[in-house]
Enzyme design. Structure first.
Site, PDB file in Angstrom:
ATOM      1  CB  CYS A  91      -5.276  -3.658   6.310  1.00 12.05           C
ATOM      2  SG  CYS A  91      -5.262  -1.903   6.027  1.00 12.05           S
ATOM      3  CG  ASP A  92      -7.521  -5.969   8.807  1.00 11.89           C
ATOM      4  OD1 ASP A  92      -6.294  -6.204   8.856  1.00 11.89           O
ATOM      5  OD2 ASP A  92      -8.075  -5.086   9.480  1.00 11.89           O
ATOM      6  CB  CYS A 149      -8.061  -1.108   6.841  1.00 11.17           C
ATOM      7  SG  CYS A 149      -6.945  -1.092   5.429  1.00 11.17           S
TER       8      CYS A 149
END
Ligand code: NAP
Length: 303
Positions: free
Chosen positions: A133-134, A130
């Protein structure tokens, strides 16, 4: 025998939670069983801008609002992985079994893995599925994205604004994703395409340090990277239900009339079913239809 509910929903993503919401509003008792956290894939969406009537909301906030709606109406949510569903609508988890008049399968789809040694061990230590997200953990660093679909292309675009260098590794020389993204990436100085190539190994003791790449002609080279974003598609979470539903070749649950699985009292909703468009709006639509169909078809003795 196990606790009894009118409806058991398997999966607490948007389809499952919407099914629960509609079941509860119809006056039924509802148990939602979820293997990990509520919200499903949508919690990874930074911004939702295509949900009708909502200008912009994060995926996490959307999922949390829906979860709270279900809880407020008395929905029971238990965090258990469902291992098997029997034709008589007994739902088995490792710890206990539950019974219901209707079961709605809404287990969605999960990110496909590359299947490399140490891939799971290195998740959170350089390997991610992701980018939104990261991605921020890789500010000013070197990352690689694997895949040739829209997710990989979008991830590479997103990461090119965060990381110092982005390699896009794809197993063919043409992309499945949209040309617009490809053009955008071609114009970026810090993005490099590595085509006709596959990732063969992940190296590093505690954190990912480098990856081995096969150029398809037998040459293996080592590329130092801090992060590897795997974006090679998704696969449905459906295999353990094959005894009560029919699956297509890719593992998606075949649905007649959108939500019927063919086994009486067992319905399907969301990304796990065969469908044209896998979007939030179609997932919640499925959830509502599955619940209302289940309520309508519930026999008097089921109540
Ligand atoms: P996808 O379109 O199925 O693409 C997966 C990519 O991964 C393909 O390029 C495939 O290569 C490659 N791949 C698959 N298995 C692999 C493996 N084991 N090793 C290396 N490469 C592998 O998946 P997606 O990109 O996640 O997109 C899913 C759907 O969502 C698509 O319909 C997509 O258009 C849609 N989507 C849309 C948007 C948007 O409209 N903005 C954004 C994201 C996703 P091959 O090409 O060689 O098969």
């Amino acid at each position: 025998m196990g606790e009894y509910y009118d409806i058991i929903v398997v999966g607490a993503g948007p389809a499952g939670l919407t099914a629960a919401l509609y079941g509860l509003r119809a006056g039924k008792s509802v148990l939602v069983l979820e293997a990990s956290g509520y919200g499903g894939q949508i919690v990874n969406a930074d911004k939702l801008e295509n949900y009708p009537g909502i200008d912009m909301i994060s995926g996490f906030d959307f999922a949390t609002n829906l979860y709270n709606q279900v809880k407020k109406l008395g929905g029971v949510v238990k965090y258990r992985e469902v291992l098997k569903i029997d034709e008589d609508k007994t739902v088995h988890t490792a710890r206990e079994s539950f019974r219901a008049a209707a079961v709605i399968i809404a287990t969605g789809a999960r990110n496909r893995e590359l299947g490399l040694a140490r891939e799971r061990e290195l998740v959170g230590r350089g390997v991610s599925y992701c980018a939104t997200c990261d991605g921020n953990f890789f500010k000013g660093r070197t990352v690689a994205v694997v895949g040739g679909g829209n997710t990989a292309l979008e991830d590479a675009v997103y990461l090119s604004d965060v990381a110092e260098k982005v390699y896009l590794i794809h197993r063919r020389d043409t992309f499945r994703g949209e040309m617009g993204y490809v053009k955008e990436l071609e114009e970026k100085d810090n993005v490099e395409f590595i085509l006709n190539s596959t990732v063969k190994a992940l190296n590093g003791d505690i954190m990912l340090k480098s990856i081995d790449i096969d150029d398809g002609k037998g040459q293996i080279s080592t590329l130092p990277v801090d992060g590897l974003f795997v974006a090679v598609g998704r696969e449905p979470v459906s295999r353990c239900f094959a005894n009560v539903v029919r699956l297509d070749d890719a593992g998606y649950i075949m649905a007649g009339d959108d939500v019927h699985t063919g086994t009486p009292g067992i319905y399907v909703a969301g990304d796990v079913r065969v469908k044209e468009l896998r979007q939030l709006v179609t997932a919640v639509s499925d959830g509502s239809i599955a619940a209302m169909t289940a309520v309508r078809e519930m026999k008097p003795q089921d109540n």
